[in-house]
Design an enzyme around this catalytic site. Sequence first.
Site, short mmCIF file in Angstrom:
data_model
loop_
_atom_site.label_atom_id
_atom_site.label_comp_id
_atom_site.label_asym_id
_atom_site.label_seq_id
_atom_site.Cartn_x
_atom_site.Cartn_y
_atom_site.Cartn_z
N HIS A 593 0.84 -1.21 0.00
CA HIS A 593 0.00 0.00 0.00
C HIS A 593 0.87 1.26 0.00
CE1 HIS A 593 -3.60 2.43 1.23
NE2 HIS A 593 -2.65 3.19 1.74
N GLU A 594 1.78 1.34 0.95
CA GLU A 594 2.61 2.54 1.06
C GLU A 594 3.53 2.69 -0.15
OE1 GLU A 594 1.82 4.66 3.12
OE2 GLU A 594 0.68 3.52 4.60
N HIS A 600 3.90 6.46 -7.11
CA HIS A 600 3.17 7.59 -7.69
C HIS A 600 4.04 8.84 -7.65
CE1 HIS A 600 -1.03 9.76 -7.88
NE2 HIS A 600 -0.33 9.89 -8.99
#
Length: 811
Positions: A593-594, A600
């Site tokens: 997730h992180e 990004h």
Amino acid sequence: MRSGSRLSNYLVRLSGRVSFTQKRSLTNVKLPSNVNYERLKAAFDSDEHTLNGKNNNNEGKLFSKTALFQGQKDGSASTGLFKNSYLTSPQGLVQFSKKSKLQAQTLVDEMTRDVLTHQGKLDYIKKLDQLSDILCRTIDVAEFIRVVHDDQKWVDAAQQTHEIIFEYMNQLNTNVELYANLVKILEDKDLISQLSDEEIKVGEYLRQDFERSGIHMDPQSRDQFVSLTQEISIMGSHFNNESSSLKSDWISITSNEFSAIEDRFIQSEVMRASALYPGKKESGTYYIPLASAIPYRIMIQCGSGNLRKKMWIGLHEASDEQVQVLNHFVAYRALLAKMLGYDSYAHYQLEHKMAKKPENVLSFLTNLQENLKNSQVLKELRALSALQQGYSLLSDEELIRQIKPWDRDFLLKSFEAKKLSSTENGEKASTDTSTSTTTSTTTTDSTTTTATFSNSTDSVAIKRLCEYFSIGTVIAGLSKLFSALYNISFVVEPTVKGEVWNEKRVRKLNVLNNSNGETMGYLYLDFCSPKVFPSHFTVVCLRQLNKAESVSEHGDMVQLSKDYQLPVVALVCNFTSGNPTLLSLDQVDTIFHEMGHAMHSMIGRTQLHNLSGTRCATDFVEIPSVLMESFSKDPRVLSEIGCHYRTGEPVPINLLEQAQSQRSALEACETFVQSKMAMLDQELHSKEIVELLRQGLEAINSTEIYHQVERDLEIFADEWSTWHGKFPHLFSYGAVYYSYLLDRAIANVLWQKLFAKDPWSRDAGIKYKEEILKWGGTKDPWACLADALQMEELRKGDAHAMQIIGENSKL
């Protein structure tokens, strides 16, 4: 999770499943070399970072932990945190903040002077972006230090820095001259025709920010606005800092309640802990520390509902002061919205988000809740209560009212025990596992600790899987995955003395573009922090330097590649340290997730700071991170990544199947509970709060609102605790917490469209990279989705678009 901050918008801050019968399909792409793979594993897992145990040659020396990550001790090379030469001490941080403020003031004077010329007008927006970058780089690193650093002197300096810069930012946000010059430029068609799309976009963003900061107010009102904004920030910082604190450190139980504990081991634990109680003891009373594992064991194993209730409430109670802080910043936010002419703080927040207005959010949440409740939630509750006498005779509504939040783990234990007995066929007896009451799982190697809280609901499969997912294995596996999808890989990067906040824990990675060999940015990873929940921090955003900026001077504060400052991202988790540290599947999800946020930031390459990476709409920014959880739950990915920490054997697919099945036992219920949190967030920032202000600030009672939301939505309803005072997202994601669910729905649609067939597909990875990740904040999110999914009806981004996402997702 947190995104970077614009000049005037600083915020302190499950996915699709595949059939287990589907075989892993690895697209034919070039993956990282074995040498780099082993180096990544060793950097996180080994005492000495050597390959194949060799440490007597040049290659072995390269992998020395001291050489790589603990800096040069002879003084030959040193720097400050993140290679910022100012950040060598707490005093240096304060000095850096003062220098940044001086730089900003000088730049403002320059812009005001030069805007009288044609070239000054053309450069104005770029310089506004530079101004934003100067301040955000300072306040972002200060926020990181305040939250993460172990040394209180650094924390105090960070708080001082935050206050210095935040106050100045608020002054700039209400600077009428800066705003007036910007408006003139944006309304000059001849000038606009000579600006890039990025410059125009940033100009419009900053114009909105000025206007949302009360630029049209009279001077007295603007001063009040700045004071109010700063007060909200201070209260929010306090609220977040205390969100993990308990109302009381100890909870007392009577001798009768003690007798209701069936497990003798837990009784002995209670007696040992009670002997350490520091207060005045009463006869016939036992004392349990709430910060221990004992309350959790009682909730899982004790048949007394009253005792479980007492433990549950104790664990979910916030202090009276914490609730009061929440009441105050909710009231102040309503007052702020009223000053700006908005119906509510939610209307203010959502104006430029994907959802656009709170009515769309409420419609999305209501539809989601109805679909969940009528389909999967009731099925899960029926299955959960199947072994309880008389529950099968209850109606749906009676069943919902009967199952309390403190029953969840107790019933889940019984449910999974029954499920395991029919699926594991005695495997439990033949597997070396810890007892049901240990808080950590140890393997036959006594130096190896799993970084998870283990309880009796853990299956043999879940416990055994930890041995296949060390931190090094997961990071090396992610590099392999990103190489397949994006042609991007991780490379271990040596650190210099003073560069990191903890030389023993922190590792640095170079994010490498394999196609041209260029560095895209840097990751600093601290997986065993003692004080931070899993978080992503953008410390520096990508930006191209302006022509007038000095590369050499800038290089003292950031890490450069030619005339670009490179993004710097820190990922911090609170896993238990081991040698190596082994991870639960939930913790693997956390890292994935992180890392979605981190990638990004790396891939969203823009010229201007305000648009780079994660600096996009708040209800869009979670899509990359949530989508990564689809990869971490896919057996075709986990089977390729996982290998035993000692033998190197690949993870057995049957273990993945068993564990994944058990993890999804209450998936719909958990999604429903998250939707309740999103609904609470909307209620606390609604028009009704603004109307209550007529009765005074003290009329805001968040506890009453919380309990009413729980009564209305019912599932695992909490009408007793003040847990809402322990929910930090009410500040950091005020009025936009729904974005987690919206982005889960969007990520699910992206997964089904692009990756469900083959999660290693280069074609799918490049499409996702080109249509979603690379744009940062330069392109409308709904346009990104319309292009990525080839669904033109999404482009409008209206209520119908949200409905389409909801109908096509599989939450």
